[in-house]
Write an enzyme that holds these catalytic residues in place. Structure first.
Site, PDB file in Angstrom:
ATOM      1  N   GLY A  34       0.843  -1.193   0.000  1.00 28.36           N
ATOM      2  CA  GLY A  34       0.000   0.000   0.000  1.00 28.36           C
ATOM      3  C   GLY A  34       0.876   1.239   0.000  1.00 28.36           C
ATOM      4  O   GLY A  34       2.097   1.160   0.154  1.00 28.36           O
ATOM      5  N   GLY A  37       2.182   5.674   4.391  1.00 21.86           N
ATOM      6  CA  GLY A  37       1.193   6.312   5.256  1.00 21.86           C
ATOM      7  C   GLY A  37      -0.147   5.607   5.297  1.00 21.86           C
ATOM      8  O   GLY A  37      -1.055   6.040   6.010  1.00 21.86           O
ATOM      9  N   SER A 108       5.952  -1.729  -2.197  1.00 19.61           N
ATOM     10  CA  SER A 108       5.959  -2.654  -3.354  1.00 19.61           C
ATOM     11  C   SER A 108       4.956  -2.206  -4.426  1.00 19.61           C
ATOM     12  O   SER A 108       3.916  -2.830  -4.600  1.00 19.61           O
ATOM     13  CB  SER A 108       5.713  -4.093  -2.910  1.00 19.61           C
ATOM     14  OG  SER A 108       4.698  -4.228  -1.951  1.00 19.61           O
TER      15      SER A 108
END
Length: 198
Positions: A34, A37, A108
């Site tokens: 993701g 943050g 990623s």
């Protein structure tokens, strides 16, 4: 010359299945992806603690921590990110073979790289978790001040700003952190893992 022609795999007398029996649960690679943050590391840490309290053997590798050690020679270009993912997946494969529930929290950003990571594992051993959070919310949080630096041009190749993020096409689980607390998200993941690891 291909040096691999002269290398032979040494088979351990203690199998992965033996080690899983010792730990009293299956092992797997839990890959949290993701935006920066989004809450990946926070959730992974809570999940690790909860699994530990359930007497499950776990280990967590955070993307930033990897870059302090084994991946400290890598930057943030597409090529370096690919190598970052490859190394992390290979480490995860070793932990899964050791019978451990291995959590990795990394941005990623590229689907192809995550697919290559998944390819190293058997079908039931790689669990991809998409920690979904809007770019706007991640920028509002900006816990490390990185979005601000990226907007000012102080950081290049920053995911979501001047480098794309490709959301997983077929994640095993989507956890949305826009509207749920880290604790709620962690509980959702723990419940999912307990069913998978029986």
């Amino acid at each position: 010359m291909d040096r691999r022609k002269h290398i032979t795999w040494s088979q351990s007398q203690v199998s992965k299945e033996n080690r899983q029996k010792l730990h009293n649960h299956k092992s797997c690679m839990v890959w949290l992806t993701g935006l920066s943050g989004s809450g990946k590391s926070t959730i992974a840490n809570i999940v690790q603690t909860k699994l530990y309290e359930l007497n499950m053997s776990t280990y967590l590798l955070d993307g930033d921590n990897l870059r302090h050690g084994i991946n400290k020679n890598l930057g943030f270009s597409s090529e370096d990110r690919k190598e970052n993912i490859r190394r992390t997946a290979e480490i995860g494969k070793l932990f899964v073979d050791a019978g451990i529930v291995f959590l990795a929290a990394l941005i990623s950003p590229f689907e192809e790289d995550r697919k290559l990571a998944r390819f190293l594992f058997t079908e039931d051993e790689f669990i991809e978790i998409y920690v979904e959070c809007s770019l706007e919310e991640c920028e509002l949080r900006d816990p490390k001040g990185l979005y601000k630096k990226a907007r000012l041009g102080e950081i290049k190749n920053f995911t979501g700003i001047d480098q794309i993020y490709e959301p997983p096409q077929s994640p095993d689980l989507v956890i949305s952190t826009n509207s749920k607390s880290p604790e709620e998200c962690a509980n959702e993941l723990v419940n999912y893992l307990i069913e998978r690891l029986k």
